[in-house]
Design a protein around this motif. Structure first.
Motif, PDB file in Angstrom:
ATOM      1  N   ASN A  38      91.517  27.059  20.170  1.00  0.00           N
ATOM      2  CA  ASN A  38      92.234  27.250  18.908  1.00  0.00           C
ATOM      3  C   ASN A  38      91.551  26.497  17.762  1.00  0.00           C
ATOM      4  O   ASN A  38      92.141  26.267  16.713  1.00  0.00           O
ATOM      5  CB  ASN A  38      93.694  26.820  19.038  1.00  0.00           C
ATOM      6  CG  ASN A  38      93.818  25.378  19.495  1.00  0.00           C
ATOM      7  OD1 ASN A  38      92.911  24.585  19.275  1.00  0.00           O
ATOM      8  ND2 ASN A  38      94.928  25.035  20.112  1.00  0.00           N
ATOM      9  N   GLY A  39      90.288  26.128  17.978  1.00  0.00           N
ATOM     10  CA  GLY A  39      89.561  25.327  16.997  1.00  0.00           C
ATOM     11  C   GLY A  39      89.568  25.910  15.598  1.00  0.00           C
ATOM     12  O   GLY A  39      89.716  25.186  14.611  1.00  0.00           O
ATOM     13  N   PHE A  40      89.431  27.223  15.498  1.00  0.00           N
ATOM     14  CA  PHE A  40      89.390  27.842  14.172  1.00  0.00           C
ATOM     15  C   PHE A  40      90.697  27.643  13.413  1.00  0.00           C
ATOM     16  O   PHE A  40      90.707  27.573  12.196  1.00  0.00           O
ATOM     17  CB  PHE A  40      89.054  29.328  14.274  1.00  0.00           C
ATOM     18  CG  PHE A  40      87.574  29.586  14.324  1.00  0.00           C
ATOM     19  CD1 PHE A  40      86.852  29.799  13.168  1.00  0.00           C
ATOM     20  CD2 PHE A  40      86.903  29.595  15.541  1.00  0.00           C
ATOM     21  CE1 PHE A  40      85.488  30.024  13.201  1.00  0.00           C
ATOM     22  CE2 PHE A  40      85.538  29.818  15.592  1.00  0.00           C
ATOM     23  CZ  PHE A  40      84.828  30.032  14.418  1.00  0.00           C
ATOM     24  N   PHE A  41      91.796  27.573  14.166  1.00  0.00           N
ATOM     25  CA  PHE A  41      93.069  27.363  13.487  1.00  0.00           C
ATOM     26  C   PHE A  41      93.291  25.905  13.149  1.00  0.00           C
ATOM     27  O   PHE A  41      93.849  25.562  12.125  1.00  0.00           O
ATOM     28  CB  PHE A  41      94.218  27.882  14.346  1.00  0.00           C
ATOM     29  CG  PHE A  41      94.242  29.363  14.390  1.00  0.00           C
ATOM     30  CD1 PHE A  41      94.720  30.084  13.316  1.00  0.00           C
ATOM     31  CD2 PHE A  41      93.739  30.039  15.476  1.00  0.00           C
ATOM     32  CE1 PHE A  41      94.702  31.461  13.329  1.00  0.00           C
ATOM     33  CE2 PHE A  41      93.723  31.412  15.508  1.00  0.00           C
ATOM     34  CZ  PHE A  41      94.204  32.128  14.423  1.00  0.00           C
ATOM     35  N   ARG A  42      92.836  25.044  14.043  1.00  0.00           N
ATOM     36  CA  ARG A  42      93.053  23.625  13.775  1.00  0.00           C
ATOM     37  C   ARG A  42      92.150  23.150  12.648  1.00  0.00           C
ATOM     38  O   ARG A  42      92.467  22.185  11.968  1.00  0.00           O
ATOM     39  CB  ARG A  42      92.844  22.832  15.050  1.00  0.00           C
ATOM     40  CG  ARG A  42      93.985  23.099  16.009  1.00  0.00           C
ATOM     41  CD  ARG A  42      93.868  22.354  17.301  1.00  0.00           C
ATOM     42  NE  ARG A  42      93.522  20.966  17.090  1.00  0.00           N
ATOM     43  CZ  ARG A  42      93.029  20.191  18.035  1.00  0.00           C
ATOM     44  NH1 ARG A  42      92.819  20.688  19.237  1.00  0.00           N
ATOM     45  NH2 ARG A  42      92.733  18.942  17.784  1.00  0.00           N
ATOM     46  N   ALA A  43      91.034  23.849  12.449  1.00  0.00           N
ATOM     47  CA  ALA A  43      90.144  23.484  11.345  1.00  0.00           C
ATOM     48  C   ALA A  43      90.426  24.330  10.117  1.00  0.00           C
ATOM     49  O   ALA A  43      89.608  24.426   9.213  1.00  0.00           O
ATOM     50  CB  ALA A  43      88.698  23.649  11.787  1.00  0.00           C
ATOM     51  N   ASN A  44      91.593  24.942  10.093  1.00  0.00           N
ATOM     52  CA  ASN A  44      91.922  25.860   9.006  1.00  0.00           C
ATOM     53  C   ASN A  44      92.767  25.129   7.966  1.00  0.00           C
ATOM     54  O   ASN A  44      93.903  24.746   8.234  1.00  0.00           O
ATOM     55  CB  ASN A  44      92.687  27.042   9.626  1.00  0.00           C
ATOM     56  CG  ASN A  44      93.067  28.089   8.612  1.00  0.00           C
ATOM     57  OD1 ASN A  44      93.290  27.786   7.442  1.00  0.00           O
ATOM     58  ND2 ASN A  44      93.147  29.315   9.066  1.00  0.00           N
ATOM     59  N   PRO A  45      92.228  24.895   6.758  1.00  0.00           N
ATOM     60  CA  PRO A  45      92.957  24.123   5.748  1.00  0.00           C
ATOM     61  C   PRO A  45      94.283  24.759   5.340  1.00  0.00           C
ATOM     62  O   PRO A  45      95.250  24.048   5.064  1.00  0.00           O
ATOM     63  CB  PRO A  45      91.997  24.097   4.560  1.00  0.00           C
ATOM     64  CG  PRO A  45      90.663  24.439   5.111  1.00  0.00           C
ATOM     65  CD  PRO A  45      90.904  25.315   6.289  1.00  0.00           C
ATOM     66  N   LEU A  46      94.323  26.082   5.338  1.00  0.00           N
ATOM     67  CA  LEU A  46      95.578  26.734   4.943  1.00  0.00           C
ATOM     68  C   LEU A  46      96.655  26.453   5.988  1.00  0.00           C
ATOM     69  O   LEU A  46      97.803  26.123   5.651  1.00  0.00           O
ATOM     70  CB  LEU A  46      95.364  28.243   4.790  1.00  0.00           C
ATOM     71  CG  LEU A  46      96.602  29.025   4.352  1.00  0.00           C
ATOM     72  CD1 LEU A  46      97.023  28.638   2.939  1.00  0.00           C
ATOM     73  CD2 LEU A  46      96.364  30.528   4.428  1.00  0.00           C
ATOM     74  N   THR A  47      96.288  26.579   7.253  1.00  0.00           N
ATOM     75  CA  THR A  47      97.220  26.268   8.332  1.00  0.00           C
ATOM     76  C   THR A  47      97.695  24.830   8.206  1.00  0.00           C
ATOM     77  O   THR A  47      98.899  24.547   8.287  1.00  0.00           O
ATOM     78  CB  THR A  47      96.512  26.442   9.692  1.00  0.00           C
ATOM     79  OG1 THR A  47      95.990  27.750   9.759  1.00  0.00           O
ATOM     80  CG2 THR A  47      97.461  26.209  10.835  1.00  0.00           C
ATOM     81  N   PRO A 134      93.240  34.566   6.904  1.00  0.00           N
ATOM     82  CA  PRO A 134      92.205  35.500   7.386  1.00  0.00           C
ATOM     83  C   PRO A 134      91.885  35.330   8.872  1.00  0.00           C
ATOM     84  O   PRO A 134      91.643  36.320   9.563  1.00  0.00           O
ATOM     85  CB  PRO A 134      90.983  35.150   6.531  1.00  0.00           C
ATOM     86  CG  PRO A 134      91.242  33.775   6.019  1.00  0.00           C
ATOM     87  CD  PRO A 134      92.725  33.658   5.875  1.00  0.00           C
ATOM     88  N   ILE A 135      91.911  34.088   9.355  1.00  0.00           N
ATOM     89  CA  ILE A 135      91.602  33.877  10.771  1.00  0.00           C
ATOM     90  C   ILE A 135      92.713  34.488  11.625  1.00  0.00           C
ATOM     91  O   ILE A 135      92.461  35.173  12.632  1.00  0.00           O
ATOM     92  CB  ILE A 135      91.475  32.369  11.080  1.00  0.00           C
ATOM     93  CG1 ILE A 135      90.610  31.667  10.051  1.00  0.00           C
ATOM     94  CG2 ILE A 135      90.958  32.158  12.483  1.00  0.00           C
ATOM     95  CD1 ILE A 135      89.155  31.882  10.215  1.00  0.00           C
ATOM     96  N   ALA A 136      93.949  34.252  11.234  1.00  0.00           N
ATOM     97  CA  ALA A 136      95.082  34.797  11.980  1.00  0.00           C
ATOM     98  C   ALA A 136      95.055  36.330  11.938  1.00  0.00           C
ATOM     99  O   ALA A 136      95.274  36.992  12.941  1.00  0.00           O
ATOM    100  CB  ALA A 136      96.391  34.267  11.405  1.00  0.00           C
ATOM    101  N   ARG A 345     101.772  31.931  13.381  1.00  0.00           N
ATOM    102  CA  ARG A 345     101.666  33.367  13.685  1.00  0.00           C
ATOM    103  C   ARG A 345     100.242  33.785  14.022  1.00  0.00           C
ATOM    104  O   ARG A 345      99.793  34.855  13.665  1.00  0.00           O
ATOM    105  CB  ARG A 345     102.156  34.193  12.492  1.00  0.00           C
ATOM    106  CG  ARG A 345     103.619  33.998  12.183  1.00  0.00           C
ATOM    107  CD  ARG A 345     103.865  34.021  10.689  1.00  0.00           C
ATOM    108  NE  ARG A 345     105.275  34.196  10.363  1.00  0.00           N
ATOM    109  CZ  ARG A 345     106.134  33.215  10.259  1.00  0.00           C
ATOM    110  NH1 ARG A 345     105.775  31.974  10.478  1.00  0.00           N
ATOM    111  NH2 ARG A 345     107.385  33.476   9.941  1.00  0.00           N
ATOM    112  N   CYS A 346      99.543  32.890  14.711  1.00  0.00           N
ATOM    113  CA  CYS A 346      98.135  33.159  14.959  1.00  0.00           C
ATOM    114  C   CYS A 346      97.941  34.119  16.125  1.00  0.00           C
ATOM    115  O   CYS A 346      96.890  34.745  16.257  1.00  0.00           O
ATOM    116  CB  CYS A 346      97.401  31.857  15.237  1.00  0.00           C
ATOM    117  SG  CYS A 346      97.954  30.984  16.719  1.00  0.00           S
TER     118      CYS A 346
END
Lengths: 522, 293
Positions: A38-47, A134-136, A345-346
């Motif tokens: 889930n790295g992309f989400f944890r590094a996601n500033p919007l999240t 965008p990632i989600a 909601r990823c």
């Protein structure tokens, strides 16, 4: 993607990483999944921003997101130009799409009208940012639509090959096995909203018809957030304007040069202008001269955006009580409001769910719960020894619990429908639910009852009952109930989701004198 | 003596010597090998050799299916799944007897990936040549005419039906409805479709399947048995360590003997009763030859 440049290499590497992590979000024989999935989400500033605003607290899981946000202060929207897999996909396809010019409605402040309501509704406890993150967006399109479609096609082909070749197909098995073990989903689940998820993704591609990176510069809330931050930072491009004698940047730049002045909040640091400047004038440097920029947004946009968030957070609160009865959340979720604050909601939990028990909500959880995961026991159940959903949840909305603890989490409670259940309604034996109940002491038990069958024959029938103190609502009973369509035992939502006590209460052994207060004899 | 006369005398004598003819054949009734010991591989081999060794069942070049119980996501000590050591020993013996290929599979109740991994069977057989441990594939189920009392036809797993030799390796354990699950219930692992629906008449349904599909050898794993909260248990307090395996070519006899390990009589188990009445095997303990090794 004509010329190999550093940003492009970076983009392709991150896209590959994204896909590898996507495929790794699957059970492969080990109880733990590599934490990076889930790295992309944890590094996601919007999240990070929306979830921390909603939870009104610092969440250590999302620290990488904050780091990227701080990095954007110094490096601008490098995330968009160097990392974002959706942006990379757009770059890969945009060359093949003819442009007809920007949509006017989108060229103004549209992006702030999206970002602000999302953030302000977060402040009010409803974290909707994931809907347009965008990632989600990309992950959901892959999880709900493209990956199952791919799996279904390949597996379907493999199956029909069996029809053609029979046992001789085994000769090809090693090749198929590779494909199956590394690329295909374990089972092709059909998801609600699959079409909608794919449509949204395709729409974003379609926007490329109007201008390059149309989504990124005109709508993307993550990009907008990064752009807002980058305006405050020291990184500047010189010259800030198009040079009077050249104007080549205008042709090269994918995002920020449709006006004379470089739009800092739209520049994705792709370096195209610097690399291709005929007179090598273009530089990106820290603390360069501050260009003259207008206000970020007018007051009315700001206020309107905030009010929009209130509408989003409060206006969609309606929930249908009947739908609520079956609104089962993943194990470990104890409070619905807290869950809505944290869930981005990823789709990771649904991707990883062993038994395809988790599905995106449509309106079961109200409009504010769109795409949040819920458990549909008739389609899948929560596997007793599995803890994967908690492991992959980037925000801790589904807590990552050790196995023993997760087993005690209450998802709901099972209840029989005696008008349906065979031992009651037809007076014949069944107890498939008891058989499958994974609780060591059995949350479903049965009592032997002497009664006369409807055929007039006296017989002993085992009538099942639920021991509430032991039931964790995993849903396997509802899943395996052999009746067609509606099961005779169903798991219902309960408000009080206090975990079961560690050592099962001094429960009576099966087949004893315990009487179910609601069980009528015959 | 002429042949005709001989038959007459034989027929008449059976009138006067009541049960004599029956006893003559019963004396040679099914052999049930019971082996005991803490070396589970060793007792498996002993039980096999008491029956004449694996080469009695497996001829060189044959395809063998070894069907353990891998139904639940439990580790071996919970006695919900077949002991991996027993399974591995059987597979080794098959290969030693010259089997071309040994296939090991089960239709699981929990997630197959977890069941295969947790049961220890996948790991125990890993890397063995000519051994296949695969999840079931939906397309391999075939409709088979059973012409039974309650089941006219059912989908059975093609690879099980087409195998040259089928070896049934259940674990002995408690079951809420059929009281025990032993050899005959283990055959449910090759049944497709909505298996739960046969519970409404499980003894007759299982007898139907077992009448049409007969394992060549049944080896019941009673190295540890689950005495309550079956079929998947989950509590070590319900597990009893017996260090036994029971082998027989007669599935009913093997089941009948295994029933006694739980302090029950063979006739207490409805499935055993139904199968015996249909002549699928022997359930009277005094009419089988129990060989203890």
């Amino acid at each position: 993607m004509k010329k190999v440049t550093t940003p492009r290499i970076s983009q392709l590497l991150f896209l590959a990483l994204f896909l590898v992590l996507f495929l790794a979000t699957e059970y492969r024989g080990s109880d733990r999944i590599v934490a990076a999935v889930n790295g992309f989400f944890r590094a996601n500033p919007l999240t990070a921003a929306s979830t921390m605003l909603a939870a009104r607290s610092y969440l250590p899981l999302l620290l990488p997101g904050l780091i990227v946000l701080v990095a954007a202060l110094f490096l601008g929207r490098f995330f968009c130009g160097w990392i974002c897999p959706l942006g990379t996909i757009l770059d890969l396809v945009t060359g093949r799409i003819r442009k007809v010019g920007a949509i006017r409605a989108l060229t103004g402040r549209a992006k702030y009208w999206l970002l602000l309501p999302l953030l302000s509704s977060s402040l009010l406890g409803v974290n909707l940012a994931g809907l347009l993150d965008p990632i989600a967006l990309l992950l959901r399109a892959l999880t709900f639509f493209f990956h199952p479609l791919f799996g279904d096609t390949v597996r379907g082909g493999w199956r029909s090959l069996y029809g053609l070749m029979g046992e001789r197909r085994d000769l090809l098995d090693p090749g198929y096995r590779l494909l199956r073990d590394y690329l295909l989903p374990f089972r092709e689940t059909l998801y609600p909203l699959a079409f909608f998820s794919a449509l949204l993704f395709v729409l974003i591609l379609f926007l490329e018809r109007y201008e390059r990176r149309a989504w990124c510069r005109r709508l993307c809330p993550l990009g907008t957030l990064l752009g807002l931050v980058s305006r405050l930072g020291p990184l500047r491009r010189t010259p800030a304007k198009l040079c009077a004698d050249c104007r080549a940047c205008r042709e090269r730049c994918p995002t920020s040069f449709d006006q004379e002045l470089l739009q800092t909040e739209e520049c994705i640091l792709c370096m195209e202008c610097a690399l291709h400047c005929p007179s090598r004038r273009v530089r990106f440097r820290f603390a360069g001269p501050r260009p003259q920029v207008g206000p970020v947004m007018e007051r009315r946009v700001f206020l309107g955006g905030v009010v929009g968030g209130v509408v989003l957070a409060r206006g969609f609160r309606f929930r249908d009580p009947a739908a609520q009865a079956k609104l089962l959340r993943p194990p470990g979720v104890r409070d619905e409001d807290e869950f809505l604050k944290k869930c981005v909601r990823c789709g990771e939990c649904m991707k990883v769910c062993l038994r395809s028990a988790l599905y995106p909500a449509f309106f079961q959880a109200g409009a504010e719960g769109l795409y949040t995961p819920l458990l549909l026991p008739r389609l899948g159940y929560c596997e007793y020894n599995c803890t994967l959903c908690g492991q992959v949840c980037p925000t801790g909305a589904i807590p990552d619990l050790p196995r023993e603890e997760k087993q005690r989490q209450v998802i709901g409670k099972a209840a029989f429908d005696k008008n349906h259940c065979l031992p009651f309604a037809k007076r014949i034996d069944c107890i498939v639910c008891e058989e499958h109940c994974p609780i060591p002491g059995k949350a479903i038990r049965s009592e032997r009852v002497e009664l006369t069958g409807f055929d007039g024959v006296k017989r002993t029938v085992q009538q099942p009952y639920v021991v509430d103190e032991l039931c964790n609502g995993c849903g396997i009973c509802e899943n395996v109930c052999p009746l067609e369509g509606k099961a005779a035992i169903e798991v219902f939502r309960v408000k009080d989701r206090t975990p079961l006590t560690p050592s099962s209460p001094a429960a009576p052994p099966p087949g004893d004198s315990y009487t179910d207060p609601y069980a009528g004899n015959s | 003596m002429e042949r005709r006369q001989f038959i007459k005398v034989l027929g008449l004598s059976s009138l006067f010597l009541h049960g004599w003819l029956r006893d003559l054949f019963a004396a040679q009734g099914p052999v049930v090998a019971v082996a005991q010991g803490t070396d589970h591989a060793g007792i498996t081999r002993k039980a096999l050799s008491a029956l004449g060794g694996m080469q009695r069942f497996v001829k060189p070049g044959q395809t063998v299916v070894v069907k353990p119980n891998i139904g639940w996501d439990r580790t071996p000590e919970y006695a919900a799944t077949t002991n991996p050591v027993v399974v591995r020993t059987l597979v080794e013996e098959c290969l030693k007897a010259g089997a071309k290929k040994v296939k090991v599979f089960d239709r699981t109740c929990n997630d197959p990936r977890r069941c295969y991994a947790s049961s220890g069977i996948e790991a125990a057989l890993k890397g063995m040549k000519n051994v296949e441990v695969k999840h079931l594939e939906e397309e391999r189920f075939k409709n088979v005419a059973l012409n039974g009392k309650v089941l006219k036809e059912w989908e059975l797993y093609g690879e099980a039906v087409s195998a040259d030799v089928y070896i049934n390796v259940p674990v002995a354990k408690h079951h809420g409805l059929s009281r025990l699950t032993l050899g005959m219930k283990n055959v449910m692992g090759i049944m497709g479709g909505n298996r739960g629906s046969i519970h409404k008449n499980i003894d007759q349904a299982l007898a139907d399947v077992n009448a049409a599909f007969r394992p060549h050898l049944t080896l019941i794993d009673a190295t540890r048995i689950l005495t309550a909260h079956g079929p998947q248990g989950g509590n070590l307090a319900d597990v009893k360590v017996l260090n036994q395996v029971i082998a027989s070519t007669d599935i009913v006899a093997a089941d009948a003997y295994a029933t006694t390990l739980f302090g029950l009589k063979p006739a207490d188990i409805a499935v055993t009763r139904a199968a015996y009445r249909r002549g699928l095997g022997e359930m009277n303990l005094d009419r089988m030859r129990i060989v203890r090794v």
